[in-house]
Design an enzyme around this catalytic site. Sequence first.
Site, PDB file in Angstrom:
ATOM      1  N   ARG A  35       0.815  -1.196   0.000  1.00  0.00           N
ATOM      2  CA  ARG A  35       0.000   0.000   0.000  1.00  0.00           C
ATOM      3  C   ARG A  35       0.863   1.267   0.000  1.00  0.00           C
ATOM      4  O   ARG A  35       0.543   2.251  -0.663  1.00  0.00           O
ATOM      5  CB  ARG A  35      -0.916   0.001   1.225  1.00  0.00           C
ATOM      6  N   HIS A  44       0.697   4.127  -2.772  1.00  0.00           N
ATOM      7  CA  HIS A  44       0.466   5.540  -2.446  1.00  0.00           C
ATOM      8  C   HIS A  44       1.623   6.392  -2.932  1.00  0.00           C
ATOM      9  O   HIS A  44       1.433   7.502  -3.425  1.00  0.00           O
ATOM     10  CB  HIS A  44       0.281   5.715  -0.939  1.00  0.00           C
ATOM     11  N   ASP A  45       2.827   5.877  -2.796  1.00  0.00           N
ATOM     12  CA  ASP A  45       3.991   6.627  -3.265  1.00  0.00           C
ATOM     13  C   ASP A  45       3.865   6.910  -4.759  1.00  0.00           C
ATOM     14  O   ASP A  45       4.006   8.046  -5.204  1.00  0.00           O
ATOM     15  CB  ASP A  45       5.272   5.831  -2.975  1.00  0.00           C
ATOM     16  N   GLY A  61       4.780  10.424  -8.600  1.00  0.00           N
ATOM     17  CA  GLY A  61       5.533   9.289  -9.103  1.00  0.00           C
ATOM     18  C   GLY A  61       6.189   8.499  -7.990  1.00  0.00           C
ATOM     19  O   GLY A  61       6.195   8.917  -6.826  1.00  0.00           O
ATOM     20  N   ASP A 109       8.746   8.003  -6.043  1.00  0.00           N
ATOM     21  CA  ASP A 109       9.982   8.711  -5.696  1.00  0.00           C
ATOM     22  C   ASP A 109      10.192   8.772  -4.187  1.00  0.00           C
ATOM     23  O   ASP A 109      10.945   9.611  -3.695  1.00  0.00           O
ATOM     24  CB  ASP A 109       9.966  10.132  -6.280  1.00  0.00           C
ATOM     25  N   SER A 167       8.404   9.934  -2.007  1.00  0.00           N
ATOM     26  CA  SER A 167       7.899  11.143  -1.345  1.00  0.00           C
ATOM     27  C   SER A 167       7.013  10.767  -0.156  1.00  0.00           C
ATOM     28  O   SER A 167       6.949  11.497   0.826  1.00  0.00           O
ATOM     29  CB  SER A 167       7.137  12.027  -2.333  1.00  0.00           C
ATOM     30  N   ASN A 187      -3.029   8.150   4.291  1.00  0.00           N
ATOM     31  CA  ASN A 187      -1.701   7.634   4.596  1.00  0.00           C
ATOM     32  C   ASN A 187      -1.499   7.340   6.063  1.00  0.00           C
ATOM     33  O   ASN A 187      -0.496   6.782   6.444  1.00  0.00           O
ATOM     34  CB  ASN A 187      -0.632   8.657   4.178  1.00  0.00           C
ATOM     35  N   PRO A 246      -6.742   7.223  -4.985  1.00  0.00           N
ATOM     36  CA  PRO A 246      -8.139   6.830  -5.146  1.00  0.00           C
ATOM     37  C   PRO A 246      -8.773   6.488  -3.792  1.00  0.00           C
ATOM     38  O   PRO A 246      -8.145   5.826  -2.961  1.00  0.00           O
ATOM     39  CB  PRO A 246      -8.071   5.588  -6.045  1.00  0.00           C
ATOM     40  N   HIS A 276      -5.832  -6.385  -2.063  1.00  0.00           N
ATOM     41  CA  HIS A 276      -6.734  -6.459  -0.906  1.00  0.00           C
ATOM     42  C   HIS A 276      -6.912  -7.897  -0.412  1.00  0.00           C
ATOM     43  O   HIS A 276      -7.629  -8.130   0.549  1.00  0.00           O
ATOM     44  CB  HIS A 276      -8.098  -5.838  -1.243  1.00  0.00           C
ATOM     45  N   THR A 277      -6.267  -8.849  -1.077  1.00  0.00           N
ATOM     46  CA  THR A 277      -6.277 -10.217  -0.558  1.00  0.00           C
ATOM     47  C   THR A 277      -5.537 -10.296   0.778  1.00  0.00           C
ATOM     48  O   THR A 277      -5.694 -11.246   1.533  1.00  0.00           O
ATOM     49  CB  THR A 277      -5.642 -11.225  -1.547  1.00  0.00           C
ATOM     50  N   ASP A 317     -10.000  -9.640   3.623  1.00  0.00           N
ATOM     51  CA  ASP A 317     -10.292 -10.906   2.956  1.00  0.00           C
ATOM     52  C   ASP A 317     -10.407 -11.957   4.060  1.00  0.00           C
ATOM     53  O   ASP A 317      -9.469 -12.701   4.325  1.00  0.00           O
ATOM     54  CB  ASP A 317      -9.129 -11.216   1.991  1.00  0.00           C
TER      55      ASP A 317
END
Length: 331
Positions: free
Chosen positions: A63, A67-68, A73, A75, A77, A95, A163, A193-194, A248
């Site tokens: 995750r 998110h990164d 991109g 990187d 961050s 986050n 998202p 998400h498994t 799950d």
Amino acid sequence: MVTRMVLAAAMVVAAAAVLVGGSRTQLKEGFYDSTCPQAEKIVKEFVKAHIPHAPAVAATLIRTHFHDCFVRGCDASVLLNATGGKKAEKDAAPNQTLRGFGFIDRIKALLEKECPGVVSCADILALAARDSVGVIGGPFWSVPTGRRDGTASIKQEALDQIPAPTMNFTTLLQSFRNKSLDLPDLVWLSGAHTIGISHCNSFSKRLYNFTGRAVPGDADPSLDPQYAATLRRRCKTLTDNTTIVEMDPGSFLTFDLSYYRGVLKRRGLFQSDAALITDATSKADILSVVNAPPEVFFQVFARSMVRMGAIDVKTGSEGEIRKHCAFVNKH
Ligand SMILES: *[C@@H]1O[C@H](CO)[C@@H](O)[C@H](O)[C@H]1NC(C)=O
Ligand SMILES: *[C@@H]1O[C@H](CO)[C@@H](O)[C@H](O)[C@H]1NC(C)=O
Ligand SMILES: *[C@@H]1O[C@H](CO)[C@@H](O)[C@H](O)[C@H]1NC(C)=O
Ligand SMILES: *[C@@H]1O[C@H](CO)[C@@H](O)[C@H](O)[C@H]1NC(C)=O
Ligand SMILES: *[C@@H]1O[C@H](CO)[C@@H](O)[C@H](O)[C@H]1NC(C)=O
Ligand SMILES: CC(=O)N[C@H]1CO[C@H](CO)[C@@H](O)[C@@H]1O
């Protein structure tokens, strides 16, 4: 038939996947072969030593990588700490439950000892995410490397670009397309998400207040009513932000197909999970993969991870190689 097509497409695209980043300097497999030959081994050994004792961190690493990549991109961050009173990506709502930071910091310390200033935090995150999938029963794939680290991290960008679990199919697909990812990427990356867990308040609107009337029975009709009842026994109020639920159930520490089986039974935890069967193409892809050996899912998942790992990467002389993943270098 459909299954074979999915698999064939996966293999063709995997070969071209590193080109996703554009025409600039590209990522390549074995980028550290001459500059830090032990790099990938050090990451893998650390993951193999620690993930079996803390399997939930595997989900966190995937995750965090996701998110990164979706913000500025891939990187690293997302790993930067806030400075000077300005909130960083880390501080954004989506986050706050990313807990792999200390894990990455420890791998970085090992790599700085081995070859100082060579291996980027962005690559460490991509490699650790890959290796942790392997440790919990998922596939292993080659990760193109050569990412450089960014020097900025801004909270609002994370809020705008990651998202949300409440999104419908159209909006989800748009947010993926915004990052040059496509429908199969949305479908197969959701397969992460498994593994993993969620706090109740990330989905409790679906149980108690779906239309905003907050009356008894105001549940999301796309959620299996029996499963909704089970979830209401776990998540007793709309505001419960402490109880944790498996994404799950029964299989949340194993990288397998049961997440998709749940989604097909209308037992996905988030609206964004339920959304995957509201689109005919997406639903057909899921059905074909669920009815195929797990290796088919492994292939398409790995293909999409490579594509995601190439989003807007910094290469060549862009960015920097951070000395500590939580801080930009001092110049
Ligand atoms: C980064 O900030 C977090 C709190 O947001 C803190 O727990 C952590 O220790 C900081 N990291 C470093 C290396 O200072
Ligand atoms: C999806 O969500 C967006 C934004 O909330 C909304 O504008 C759109 O009408 C929704 N689409 C469908 C098919 O529900
Ligand atoms: C996609 O990008 C456009 C243009 O930058 C932006 O307006 C829109 O909000 C983005 N959509 C999603 C779902 O992230
Ligand atoms: C239910 O949702 C509506 C609309 O989103 C919101 O205004 C209301 O405060 C919510 N009810 C509760 C009890 O949180
Ligand atoms: C949970 O909600 C309570 C009450 O609204 C709040 O004080 C607390 O900070 C929240 N905790 C988390 C982890 O968000
Ligand atoms: C600090 C912060 O961003 N907190 C947010 C966490 O997420 C909830 C719900 O998404 C927001 O209401 C908080 O403001």
